[in-house]
Design a protein around this motif. Sequence first.
Motif: not given
Length: 445
Positions: A246-249, A271-272, A302-306
Amino acid sequence: MKRRIKTSVYFVFAFVIFLTSIGFSPLQVAAADLDLKAESAILIDGETGQILFAKNADIKLPPASMTKMMTEYLTMEAIKNETITWETETGISNYAYRISGDSSSSGIGLRQDKQYTVKDLYEAMAINSDNAASIALAELIAGSEGEFVKMMNQKAEELGMKEYEFVNTTGLSNSDLGEDHPAGTDPNADNLLSARAAALLAYHLVNDYPESLEYSSQLTDELDGRTTQNWNWMLPWNNDNFAQYYYEGIDGLKTGHTDAAGYTFTGTAERDGRRLISVVMKTDSIGARFEQTKKLMDYGFNQFSKQELYPAGYQIEDESTLNVSKGKEDTVEVESKNAITATVKNGEEEAYSVNYRLNEDLLDEDGNLIAPVEKGQVVGTMELIYTGSKANGYITGDGQKQSVDLVATTAVEKSNWFMLALGAIGDFFGNIFTSVKDTVVGWFS
């Protein structure tokens, strides 16, 4: 000062040892450390198409049932174009019926004594990966699977896919289809896709037809009194056997398996407000394709963000105005119409800049905007430039850049004919004066 620095280093080192001793797993995992057990893979941002990771992404491999993403796309397109509707009904040909009776290749046993709606067949294809449903849809839309295969290859070219070859709608080897292999294709051929091409196809499917995720995220399908299951074990199953995957999203997209292809999976998760799309090809087990997908997704989330790198109304320093010719004013102020938001790797927030790209149709031979200029008029674009050391580009093309419209903040009216004439006369005599001056200076030099 040196002692203070040395003490700080010792403290950080001790802190890292402490975190490791309590089982802390740091998020800073470099792409090179993913140790991805797949022959080919790619990870992209689902909104911009930015490539976040790639491994052997351009080699062509059999995609197995991931082929059906193209069948899904063309079905959605036919519905959009009103060639068919979700309620359009069709029967099952002898060819599709034979394939449907083969339980070893996702056959669910479609019947020939009833009519099926497009929705029935699409759900069977997208959720349970039924091969006969794919064939039946192709025959409905194009008249034959052979003609539909031509549409598949044409659409691949339109979408900008480079490493591809479609020979049937299902992802089976043509040799498995026997004498029923699509007309015009090699009887022993396989569909072929690179991870990059599969990701590009998924990118268009998700963005052009987001309703496709309503089907790919369903756990089960009901048809002819039978319940079939989705092959995507990363969905939120209430099942102990699948719990570890299972993986969220996760809400799609397409699994695949043949002996030649191994175990493949095109996955997507949100996610988000951030969507990622991943492809893994030729993993060695059912579970492995989901485990390797999890590695990719974890790396991406984990390594990237918007981040909003440049706000709406942004002006490049010392370039806030542009020269205007034939106007009542000589310059006009410009700014970005919208903000530029990008998926940024941790620590690379400063590795970006922007530049202007003006619409050449609006410029004179000297590069000046030609009046009149209206307030809010789009005069070009402001493009985002990556200045870091590792640029993977975008799935939709190596030369693509993120950009927003560049607009004028005020209006500049065109100067009247009298003022333009005076200006032309002034330029004329100014040029004569300059020419005479240069000649005279030349006499005495």
